[in-house]
Design a protein around this motif. Structure first.
Motif, PDB file in Angstrom:
ATOM      1  N   ARG A   7       1.045  13.977 -28.181  1.00  0.00           N
ATOM      2  CA  ARG A   7       0.831  14.028 -26.732  1.00  0.00           C
ATOM      3  C   ARG A   7       0.368  15.421 -26.334  1.00  0.00           C
ATOM      4  NH1 ARG A   7       5.753  12.404 -24.556  1.00  0.00           N
ATOM      5  NH2 ARG A   7       6.491  14.529 -24.562  1.00  0.00           N
ATOM      6  N   PRO A   8      -0.783  15.499 -25.668  1.00  0.00           N
ATOM      7  CA  PRO A   8      -1.258  16.801 -25.206  1.00  0.00           C
ATOM      8  C   PRO A   8      -0.325  17.365 -24.131  1.00  0.00           C
ATOM      9  CG  PRO A   8      -2.992  15.137 -25.027  1.00  0.00           C
ATOM     10  CD  PRO A   8      -1.726  14.430 -25.373  1.00  0.00           C
ATOM     11  N   ALA A   9      -0.251  18.668 -24.067  1.00  0.00           N
ATOM     12  CA  ALA A   9       0.587  19.312 -23.054  1.00  0.00           C
ATOM     13  C   ALA A   9       0.139  18.905 -21.649  1.00  0.00           C
ATOM     14  CB  ALA A   9       0.538  20.824 -23.213  1.00  0.00           C
ATOM     15  N   GLY A  10      -1.166  18.674 -21.496  1.00  0.00           N
ATOM     16  CA  GLY A  10      -1.683  18.269 -20.194  1.00  0.00           C
ATOM     17  C   GLY A  10      -1.092  16.959 -19.710  1.00  0.00           C
ATOM     18  N   VAL A  11      -0.829  16.026 -20.625  1.00  0.00           N
ATOM     19  CA  VAL A  11      -0.238  14.739 -20.236  1.00  0.00           C
ATOM     20  C   VAL A  11       1.204  14.956 -19.774  1.00  0.00           C
ATOM     21  CG1 VAL A  11       0.458  12.445 -21.064  1.00  0.00           C
ATOM     22  CG2 VAL A  11      -1.764  13.387 -21.707  1.00  0.00           C
ATOM     23  N   THR A  12       1.923  15.836 -20.445  1.00  0.00           N
ATOM     24  CA  THR A  12       3.285  16.159 -20.013  1.00  0.00           C
ATOM     25  C   THR A  12       3.254  16.799 -18.635  1.00  0.00           C
ATOM     26  OG1 THR A  12       3.933  16.494 -22.313  1.00  0.00           O
ATOM     27  CG2 THR A  12       5.398  17.387 -20.633  1.00  0.00           C
ATOM     28  N   VAL A  13       2.308  17.707 -18.432  1.00  0.00           N
ATOM     29  CA  VAL A  13       2.159  18.349 -17.124  1.00  0.00           C
ATOM     30  C   VAL A  13       1.820  17.310 -16.071  1.00  0.00           C
ATOM     31  CG1 VAL A  13       0.718  19.956 -15.808  1.00  0.00           C
ATOM     32  CG2 VAL A  13       1.551  20.608 -18.064  1.00  0.00           C
ATOM     33  N   VAL A  14       0.946  16.359 -16.419  1.00  0.00           N
ATOM     34  CA  VAL A  14       0.563  15.301 -15.483  1.00  0.00           C
ATOM     35  C   VAL A  14       1.781  14.469 -15.091  1.00  0.00           C
ATOM     36  CG1 VAL A  14      -0.690  13.123 -15.309  1.00  0.00           C
ATOM     37  CG2 VAL A  14      -1.854  15.147 -16.113  1.00  0.00           C
ATOM     38  N   GLY A  75       2.342   7.315 -23.427  1.00  0.00           N
ATOM     39  CA  GLY A  75       0.943   7.038 -23.734  1.00  0.00           C
ATOM     40  C   GLY A  75       0.487   5.666 -23.304  1.00  0.00           C
ATOM     41  N   ASN A  76       1.150   5.093 -22.341  1.00  0.00           N
ATOM     42  CA  ASN A  76       0.825   3.762 -21.861  1.00  0.00           C
ATOM     43  C   ASN A  76      -0.423   3.832 -20.985  1.00  0.00           C
ATOM     44  OD1 ASN A  76       0.791   1.426 -20.128  1.00  0.00           O
ATOM     45  ND2 ASN A  76       2.873   1.005 -20.832  1.00  0.00           N
ATOM     46  N   TRP A  77      -1.499   3.170 -21.411  1.00  0.00           N
ATOM     47  CA  TRP A  77      -2.755   3.234 -20.671  1.00  0.00           C
ATOM     48  C   TRP A  77      -2.668   2.518 -19.334  1.00  0.00           C
ATOM     49  CZ3 TRP A  77      -5.515  -1.059 -19.245  1.00  0.00           C
ATOM     50  CH2 TRP A  77      -5.194  -2.257 -19.894  1.00  0.00           C
ATOM     51  N   VAL A  78      -1.798   1.513 -19.229  1.00  0.00           N
ATOM     52  CA  VAL A  78      -1.608   0.820 -17.951  1.00  0.00           C
ATOM     53  C   VAL A  78      -0.984   1.780 -16.934  1.00  0.00           C
ATOM     54  CG1 VAL A  78      -0.400  -1.079 -16.796  1.00  0.00           C
ATOM     55  CG2 VAL A  78      -1.418  -1.443 -19.051  1.00  0.00           C
ATOM     56  N   ALA A  79      -0.027   2.565 -17.392  1.00  0.00           N
ATOM     57  CA  ALA A  79       0.586   3.569 -16.515  1.00  0.00           C
ATOM     58  C   ALA A  79      -0.459   4.580 -16.053  1.00  0.00           C
ATOM     59  CB  ALA A  79       1.725   4.282 -17.239  1.00  0.00           C
ATOM     60  N   ARG A  80      -1.354   4.937 -16.946  1.00  0.00           N
ATOM     61  CA  ARG A  80      -2.440   5.871 -16.596  1.00  0.00           C
ATOM     62  C   ARG A  80      -3.301   5.303 -15.476  1.00  0.00           C
ATOM     63  NH1 ARG A  80      -7.582   7.100 -20.482  1.00  0.00           N
ATOM     64  NH2 ARG A  80      -8.243   9.082 -19.602  1.00  0.00           N
ATOM     65  N   TRP A 123      -7.670  12.466 -16.858  1.00  0.00           N
ATOM     66  CA  TRP A 123      -8.947  12.007 -17.386  1.00  0.00           C
ATOM     67  C   TRP A 123      -9.685  13.080 -18.179  1.00  0.00           C
ATOM     68  CZ3 TRP A 123      -9.844   7.025 -17.713  1.00  0.00           C
ATOM     69  CH2 TRP A 123      -9.041   6.188 -16.945  1.00  0.00           C
ATOM     70  N   THR A 124      -8.942  14.050 -18.734  1.00  0.00           N
ATOM     71  CA  THR A 124      -9.574  15.011 -19.637  1.00  0.00           C
ATOM     72  C   THR A 124      -9.852  14.326 -20.972  1.00  0.00           C
ATOM     73  OG1 THR A 124      -7.472  15.790 -20.536  1.00  0.00           O
ATOM     74  CG2 THR A 124      -8.336  16.962 -18.586  1.00  0.00           C
ATOM     75  N   HIS A 125     -10.648  14.965 -21.791  1.00  0.00           N
ATOM     76  CA  HIS A 125     -11.002  14.399 -23.104  1.00  0.00           C
ATOM     77  C   HIS A 125      -9.759  14.217 -23.980  1.00  0.00           C
ATOM     78  CE1 HIS A 125     -13.353  13.430 -26.603  1.00  0.00           C
ATOM     79  NE2 HIS A 125     -12.763  14.409 -27.272  1.00  0.00           N
ATOM     80  N   SER A 128      -7.628  11.350 -22.721  1.00  0.00           N
ATOM     81  CA  SER A 128      -8.253  10.065 -23.058  1.00  0.00           C
ATOM     82  C   SER A 128      -8.020   9.708 -24.519  1.00  0.00           C
ATOM     83  CB  SER A 128      -9.754  10.115 -22.761  1.00  0.00           C
ATOM     84  OG  SER A 128      -9.977  10.221 -21.379  1.00  0.00           O
ATOM     85  N   ALA A 129      -8.151  10.681 -25.404  1.00  0.00           N
ATOM     86  CA  ALA A 129      -7.907  10.432 -26.829  1.00  0.00           C
ATOM     87  C   ALA A 129      -6.460  10.001 -27.059  1.00  0.00           C
ATOM     88  CB  ALA A 129      -8.232  11.680 -27.641  1.00  0.00           C
ATOM     89  N   TYR A 130      -5.526  10.625 -26.369  1.00  0.00           N
ATOM     90  CA  TYR A 130      -4.105  10.282 -26.510  1.00  0.00           C
ATOM     91  C   TYR A 130      -3.844   8.850 -26.039  1.00  0.00           C
ATOM     92  CZ  TYR A 130       0.902  10.241 -25.511  1.00  0.00           C
ATOM     93  OH  TYR A 130       2.224   9.922 -25.432  1.00  0.00           O
ATOM     94  N   PHE A 131      -4.324   8.497 -24.860  1.00  0.00           N
ATOM     95  CA  PHE A 131      -4.082   7.155 -24.344  1.00  0.00           C
ATOM     96  C   PHE A 131      -4.793   6.082 -25.168  1.00  0.00           C
ATOM     97  CE2 PHE A 131      -2.908   9.595 -20.560  1.00  0.00           C
ATOM     98  CZ  PHE A 131      -1.668   9.029 -20.304  1.00  0.00           C
TER      99      PHE A 131
END
Length: 137
Positions: A7-14, A75-80, A123-125, A128-131
């Motif tokens: 998981r990227p740090a950005g997703v945790t921040v999000v 990493g749930n894409w539906v949650a995203r 929606w960073t690169h 997106s790769a993580y999800f």
């Protein structure tokens, strides 16, 4: 599970920002709800009907964001997708309240900034790769 990415740090921040944005929506909606008796507030929003609608809508939106934000950490894409849609709705609602209630809309402008940051970071690169990798696992 070999195609999972960390998981990227950005997703945790999000996820944290989404919780903050949801909390701000809940707080601003609650404050607006308690100000329903003030004629100047009701008049600024076009009456008590729109005031109650905006307040309750803000609270419900905030609650959904807080609950669904936990899915981002998994990493749930539906949650995203849900968070993206809800944050865009939050931005629209906050813009409405900020312009209708110009006197003390600092919380609304802060909510807009946080919601915008959430959408952009989701929606960073790397995000997106993580999800994408998690959804195939």
């Amino acid at each position: 599970m070999s195609d999972q990415t960390t998981r990227p740090a950005g997703v945790t921040v999000v996820a944290i920002l989404a919780w903050i944005a949801g909390a701000l929506d809940i707080i601003s909606g609650t404050i607006l709800l308690f100000q329903a008796g003030a004629d100047s507030v009701a008049d600024g929003l076009g009456g008590t009907g729109p005031l109650y609608s905006a307040a309750i809508g803000s609270i419900v939106l905030g609650l959904i964001v807080v609950v669904v934000a936990a899915g981002l950490l998994r990493g749930n894409w539906v949650a995203r997708m849900i968070i993206t849609v809800l944050e865009v709705l939050s931005i629209i609602g906050s813009l409405f309240l900020a312009f209708a209630y110009l006197g003390a809309a600092v919380g609304e402008w802060l909510g807009i900034v946080v919601s915008l940051a959430v959408v952009l970071l989701l929606w960073t690169h790397r995000a997106s790769a993580y999800f994408n990798s998690e959804s195939r696992a």
